[in-house]
Write a protein that holds these residues in place. Structure first.
Motif, mmCIF file in Angstrom:
data_model
loop_
_atom_site.group_PDB
_atom_site.id
_atom_site.type_symbol
_atom_site.label_atom_id
_atom_site.label_comp_id
_atom_site.label_asym_id
_atom_site.label_seq_id
_atom_site.Cartn_x
_atom_site.Cartn_y
_atom_site.Cartn_z
ATOM 1 N N HIS A 74 0.761 -0.975 0.153
ATOM 2 C CA HIS A 74 -0.126 -0.033 -0.307
ATOM 3 C C HIS A 74 1.178 1.425 -0.372
ATOM 4 O O HIS A 74 0.619 1.804 1.223
ATOM 5 C CB HIS A 74 -0.585 0.136 1.179
ATOM 6 N N PRO A 75 1.446 1.368 -0.655
ATOM 7 C CA PRO A 75 2.399 2.644 -1.249
ATOM 8 C C PRO A 75 1.941 3.738 -0.956
ATOM 9 O O PRO A 75 1.057 4.515 -2.024
ATOM 10 C CB PRO A 75 3.701 2.012 -2.190
ATOM 11 N N MET A 76 3.013 4.712 -0.026
ATOM 12 C CA MET A 76 2.293 6.398 -0.513
ATOM 13 C C MET A 76 2.785 6.924 -1.509
ATOM 14 O O MET A 76 3.871 6.896 -1.793
ATOM 15 C CB MET A 76 2.757 6.760 1.106
ATOM 16 N N GLN A 77 2.197 8.174 -1.891
ATOM 17 C CA GLN A 77 3.003 9.083 -3.027
ATOM 18 C C GLN A 77 2.673 9.959 -2.462
ATOM 19 O O GLN A 77 2.087 11.085 -2.101
ATOM 20 C CB GLN A 77 1.504 9.192 -4.435
ATOM 21 N N PHE A 78 3.778 10.587 -2.243
ATOM 22 C CA PHE A 78 4.642 11.639 -1.288
ATOM 23 C C PHE A 78 4.046 12.903 -2.121
ATOM 24 O O PHE A 78 3.877 13.985 -1.545
ATOM 25 C CB PHE A 78 5.749 12.162 -0.971
ATOM 26 N N LYS A 79 3.662 12.884 -3.230
ATOM 27 C CA LYS A 79 4.379 14.389 -4.502
ATOM 28 C C LYS A 79 2.414 15.036 -4.207
ATOM 29 O O LYS A 79 2.330 16.148 -3.892
ATOM 30 C CB LYS A 79 4.529 13.736 -5.877
ATOM 31 N N PRO A 80 1.454 13.667 -3.934
ATOM 32 C CA PRO A 80 0.328 15.227 -3.926
ATOM 33 C C PRO A 80 0.423 15.229 -2.028
ATOM 34 O O PRO A 80 -0.643 16.094 -2.012
ATOM 35 C CB PRO A 80 -0.699 13.376 -4.147
ATOM 36 N N MET A 81 0.183 14.536 -1.228
ATOM 37 C CA MET A 81 0.969 14.974 -0.443
ATOM 38 C C MET A 81 1.436 15.999 0.014
ATOM 39 O O MET A 81 1.709 16.571 1.440
ATOM 40 C CB MET A 81 1.304 13.943 0.630
ATOM 41 N N LEU A 82 2.228 16.614 -0.901
ATOM 42 C CA LEU A 82 3.358 17.974 -0.245
ATOM 43 C C LEU A 82 2.015 19.046 -0.250
ATOM 44 O O LEU A 82 1.292 19.805 -0.215
ATOM 45 C CB LEU A 82 4.349 18.695 -1.764
ATOM 46 N N ASN A 83 2.887 19.854 1.046
ATOM 47 C CA ASN A 83 2.623 20.717 2.147
ATOM 48 C C ASN A 83 3.216 22.029 1.085
ATOM 49 O O ASN A 83 3.951 22.347 0.655
ATOM 50 C CB ASN A 83 2.957 21.601 3.249
ATOM 51 N N THR A 84 2.317 22.601 0.231
ATOM 52 C CA THR A 84 2.054 23.455 -0.845
ATOM 53 C C THR A 84 3.384 25.042 -0.651
ATOM 54 O O THR A 84 3.893 25.556 -1.287
ATOM 55 C CB THR A 84 1.331 23.832 -2.558
ATOM 56 N N ASP A 85 3.377 25.071 0.805
ATOM 57 C CA ASP A 85 3.927 26.455 1.135
ATOM 58 C C ASP A 85 5.483 26.323 1.663
ATOM 59 O O ASP A 85 6.077 26.912 1.403
ATOM 60 C CB ASP A 85 2.840 26.320 2.944
ATOM 61 N N GLU A 112 11.311 12.738 -4.295
ATOM 62 C CA GLU A 112 9.518 12.847 -5.277
ATOM 63 C C GLU A 112 8.894 14.013 -4.688
ATOM 64 O O GLU A 112 8.172 14.508 -5.840
ATOM 65 C CB GLU A 112 8.770 12.118 -4.362
ATOM 66 N N THR A 113 8.646 15.135 -3.585
ATOM 67 C CA THR A 113 8.652 16.517 -3.459
ATOM 68 C C THR A 113 9.662 16.912 -4.449
ATOM 69 O O THR A 113 9.602 18.647 -4.302
ATOM 70 C CB THR A 113 8.652 16.334 -2.576
#
Length: 217
Positions: free
Chosen positions: A79-90, A121-122
C-alpha cells in the motif's frame, strides 16, 4: 536571539502524511489481531513503528517485534504512499525564501528510506544540508537525540536554531534539545494535536519568515 539554522520535521510539516500513516498503522495492527483505539493510535503521531511496537508489546522480545515490523514493512510496500500529492505546497515556497539566509536541516522520527523517497518525489532534497533519521539514533522522539544530531551536523548551538514541528512528541524533542519550537497547526483539520508546549504556533509555513524576523530582534 541570533537564529542561524532551521530544522524541519517531515510528516505533518513538509507533507500531509500523518493521516495516511495513522490509518495505515491502524489497519495493519487490526489485520494481525491488535485492537487499538483511535485515541491510543493518536498518541503515536510523530513516532515511528519501532517506538510504537515497543509501547504496544513491551513484553515481546526485540526479535519478535522485528518480525511484526517486517510484516508492517510488507504491508506498506503493498500500500505505497505517494508523497507528491501530499506535499504541503507552502513548504517549497518557504524553503526557497530562507535557503540563502539560514542553514537548513531535517530531523524526522521516520526511517531514512522513507525520508529520502519523500524528498526525491517532492524535489526538496537540495534544500537540506543535513538529514537525520530518528530510527538511526539511540533514542527517537520525544528524546532530543535526532535534533542534537542535526545541530551537531550543522555546527550550531541549540539557542541558534529553530525546530518546525507539528506533533506532541516532536515538540517535546525540540524543547528537550534546548531549541525554540514553532508548531505548524495540523494540515488536516480532522486531527487534533496537543501543541501547547511549543513556543509559537502558526497556521501556515508562510508565517515563519515574519516570526523569524521577530526572533532576531
Amino acid at each position: 536571539m541570533a537564529v542561524k539554522g532551521i530544522i524541519f520535521d517531515v510528516d505533518g510539516v513538509l507533507v500531509n502524511s500523518e493521516p495516511y500513516y495513522f490509518e495505515q498503522r491502524l489497519a495493519y495492527l487490526n489485520s494481525i489481531g491488535v485492537t487499538l483505539s483511535l485515541e491510543a493510535n493518536r498518541r503515536f503521531i510523530g513516532s515511528n513503528m519501532n517506538a510504537v511496537l515497543a509501547q504496544i508489546f513491551p513484553q515481546k522480545s526485540l526479535a519478535k517485534r522485528n518480525e511484526i515490523k517486517a510484516g508492517y514493512s510488507a504491508f506498506k510496500a503493498a500500500h505505497p504512499m505517494q508523497f507528491k500529492p501530499m506535499l504541503n505546497t507552502d513548504a517549497p515556497l518557504l524553503l526557497q525564501q530562507i535557503c540563502t539566509d539560514y542553514q537548513i536541516g531535517l530531523a524526522s522520527a521516520g526511517e531514512r528510506v522513507g525520508i529520502n523517497r519523500m524528498l526525491a518525489e517532492t524535489a526538496l532534497t537540495p534544500y537540506f544540508e543535513t538529514i537525520i533519521s530518528g530510527a538511526e539514533t539511540a533514542h527517537n522522539k520525544p528524546a532530543p537525540d535526532v535534533y542534537l544530531s542535526a545541530l551537531a551536523a550543522l555546527k550550531i548551538a541549540p539557542n541558534e536554531a529553530v525546530a518546525i514541528e507539528d506533533s506532541t512528541l516532536g515538540i517535546a524533542a525540540g524543547k528537550a534539545a534546548g531549541m525554540t519550537v514553532i508548531a505548524l497547526q495540523p494540515l488536516d483539520p480532522n486531527y487534533e494535536i496537543d501543541q501547547s508546549a511549543a513556543d509559537y504556533r502558526v497556521g501556515s509555513l508562510l508565517e515563519v519568515p515574519t516570526l523569524l524576523a521577530q526572533l532576531m530582534i
